[in-house]
Write a protein that holds these residues in place. Structure first.
Motif, PDB file in Angstrom:
ATOM      1  N   SER A   3     -25.039 -28.548 -45.230  1.00 36.35           N
ATOM      2  CA  SER A   3     -23.839 -28.270 -46.009  1.00 36.35           C
ATOM      3  C   SER A   3     -23.431 -29.495 -46.826  1.00 36.35           C
ATOM      4  O   SER A   3     -23.354 -30.603 -46.300  1.00 36.35           O
ATOM      5  CB  SER A   3     -22.699 -27.873 -45.075  1.00 36.35           C
ATOM      6  N   THR A  39     -26.385 -20.366 -48.979  1.00 37.84           N
ATOM      7  CA  THR A  39     -25.551 -20.105 -50.150  1.00 37.84           C
ATOM      8  C   THR A  39     -25.360 -21.433 -50.871  1.00 37.84           C
ATOM      9  O   THR A  39     -25.085 -22.455 -50.247  1.00 37.84           O
ATOM     10  CB  THR A  39     -24.186 -19.515 -49.737  1.00 37.84           C
ATOM     11  N   THR A  41     -23.372 -23.522 -53.980  1.00 33.52           N
ATOM     12  CA  THR A  41     -22.069 -23.477 -54.652  1.00 33.52           C
ATOM     13  C   THR A  41     -22.000 -24.277 -55.942  1.00 33.52           C
ATOM     14  O   THR A  41     -21.027 -24.153 -56.681  1.00 33.52           O
ATOM     15  CB  THR A  41     -20.968 -23.972 -53.711  1.00 33.52           C
ATOM     16  N   SER A  42     -22.988 -25.128 -56.202  1.00 28.29           N
ATOM     17  CA  SER A  42     -22.997 -25.920 -57.434  1.00 28.29           C
ATOM     18  C   SER A  42     -24.419 -26.100 -57.926  1.00 28.29           C
ATOM     19  O   SER A  42     -25.364 -26.125 -57.135  1.00 28.29           O
ATOM     20  CB  SER A  42     -22.392 -27.312 -57.208  1.00 28.29           C
ATOM     21  N   ALA A  73     -27.431 -17.270 -61.985  1.00 28.67           N
ATOM     22  CA  ALA A  73     -26.293 -18.198 -62.040  1.00 28.67           C
ATOM     23  C   ALA A  73     -26.561 -19.218 -63.131  1.00 28.67           C
ATOM     24  O   ALA A  73     -27.723 -19.566 -63.380  1.00 28.67           O
ATOM     25  CB  ALA A  73     -26.114 -18.904 -60.696  1.00 28.67           C
ATOM     26  N   SER A  88     -19.841 -24.844 -61.031  1.00 30.34           N
ATOM     27  CA  SER A  88     -19.687 -24.030 -59.824  1.00 30.34           C
ATOM     28  C   SER A  88     -20.464 -22.730 -59.975  1.00 30.34           C
ATOM     29  O   SER A  88     -20.435 -22.101 -61.036  1.00 30.34           O
ATOM     30  CB  SER A  88     -18.213 -23.704 -59.583  1.00 30.34           C
ATOM     31  N   ILE A  89     -21.158 -22.365 -58.912  1.00 34.97           N
ATOM     32  CA  ILE A  89     -21.888 -21.101 -58.849  1.00 34.97           C
ATOM     33  C   ILE A  89     -21.663 -20.504 -57.468  1.00 34.97           C
ATOM     34  O   ILE A  89     -21.138 -21.178 -56.573  1.00 34.97           O
ATOM     35  CB  ILE A  89     -23.410 -21.285 -59.105  1.00 34.97           C
ATOM     36  N   SER A  90     -22.059 -19.281 -57.292  1.00 37.61           N
ATOM     37  CA  SER A  90     -22.074 -18.655 -55.974  1.00 37.61           C
ATOM     38  C   SER A  90     -23.379 -17.882 -55.898  1.00 37.61           C
ATOM     39  O   SER A  90     -23.533 -16.838 -56.530  1.00 37.61           O
ATOM     40  CB  SER A  90     -20.880 -17.710 -55.795  1.00 37.61           C
ATOM     41  N   LEU A  91     -24.333 -18.450 -55.152  1.00 40.58           N
ATOM     42  CA  LEU A  91     -25.683 -17.901 -55.139  1.00 40.58           C
ATOM     43  C   LEU A  91     -26.231 -17.912 -53.715  1.00 40.58           C
ATOM     44  O   LEU A  91     -26.460 -18.971 -53.143  1.00 40.58           O
ATOM     45  CB  LEU A  91     -26.571 -18.736 -56.062  1.00 40.58           C
ATOM     46  N   SER A  92     -26.410 -16.742 -53.142  1.00 35.26           N
ATOM     47  CA  SER A  92     -26.986 -16.623 -51.797  1.00 35.26           C
ATOM     48  C   SER A  92     -28.459 -16.279 -51.939  1.00 35.26           C
ATOM     49  O   SER A  92     -28.814 -15.292 -52.597  1.00 35.26           O
ATOM     50  CB  SER A  92     -26.268 -15.538 -51.002  1.00 35.26           C
ATOM     51  N   CYS A 166     -25.730 -27.024 -51.410  1.00 34.39           N
ATOM     52  CA  CYS A 166     -25.579 -26.035 -50.349  1.00 34.39           C
ATOM     53  C   CYS A 166     -24.122 -25.952 -49.922  1.00 34.39           C
ATOM     54  O   CYS A 166     -23.426 -26.969 -49.833  1.00 34.39           O
ATOM     55  CB  CYS A 166     -26.454 -26.438 -49.165  1.00 34.39           C
ATOM     56  N   ALA A 167     -23.669 -24.726 -49.650  1.00 35.11           N
ATOM     57  CA  ALA A 167     -22.282 -24.513 -49.196  1.00 35.11           C
ATOM     58  C   ALA A 167     -22.068 -25.148 -47.830  1.00 35.11           C
ATOM     59  O   ALA A 167     -22.964 -25.302 -47.044  1.00 35.11           O
ATOM     60  CB  ALA A 167     -21.991 -23.033 -49.112  1.00 35.11           C
TER      61      ALA A 167
END
Length: 167
Positions: A3, A39, A41-42, A73, A88-92, A166-167
């Motif tokens: 993380s 996931t 996040t950036s 993304a 910022s992104i949200s990618l799982s 990583c988130a």
């Protein structure tokens, strides 16, 4: 993945980067294999020399049978100044999944951290000149397209380095 950690296509291997120019208007794609479900996040890059009017476009595309597919993304950054540029992104993504990093420069001749040699996939042992089938480009671009159709193979010896957080 840890993380808060940042990861490029070479993780967990280490490979050197150099500072230099990239061609304007050419989207460069490089594959990335996801090693663990995570996931992100950036998405970030490093502009080593700014240029008036320069804009960097960075994105992650799905894999479509070994070719870049759909844009998952992205972000764009003003590169008139130097430094880390992130969005910022949200990618799982899931373990074993392949995706494609994409980079496009428009508007000015800024310089970036680039891979000197890369072995983007575990079965690739040589540098860009030996792995030309792995890299893809699309010329005459002004923005990242929603779908990466019409790419061509390229030796892409100066592949810009993108990192995912990583988130």
């Amino acid at each position: 993945y840890v993380s808060g950690g940042w990861y490029d296509v070479e993780y967990p291997r280490y490979v050197g980067v150099s500072l230099g120019t990239v061609m304007q208007g050419v989207t460069c794609f490089i594959p990335r294999q996801i090693l663990e479900t995570a996931t992100f996040t950036s998405l970030a890059l490093y502009c080593s020399t700014g240029a008036a009017g320069a804009v960097a476009h960075a994105g992650i595309y799905s894999d479509n049978n070994g070719l870049p597919g759909n844009l998952l993304a992205s972000f764009s950054a003003d590169c008139s100044t130097t430094g880390t540029k992130s969005g910022s992104i949200s990618l799982s993504l899931t373990a074993g999944q392949f995706v494609w990093d994409a980079f496009l420069l428009t508007g000015g001749a800024a310089q970036f951290f680039r891979y000197v040699v890369t072995r983007a996939l575990p079965d690739q042992t040589g540098g860009p000149s030996e792995n030309s089938i792995v890299f893809r480009i699309k010329m005459g671009q002004t923005d990242l397209a929603a779908t990466a159709t019409g790419t061509s193979a390229s030796p892409a010896a100066a592949v810009p380095r993108l990192v995912l957080q990583c988130a």
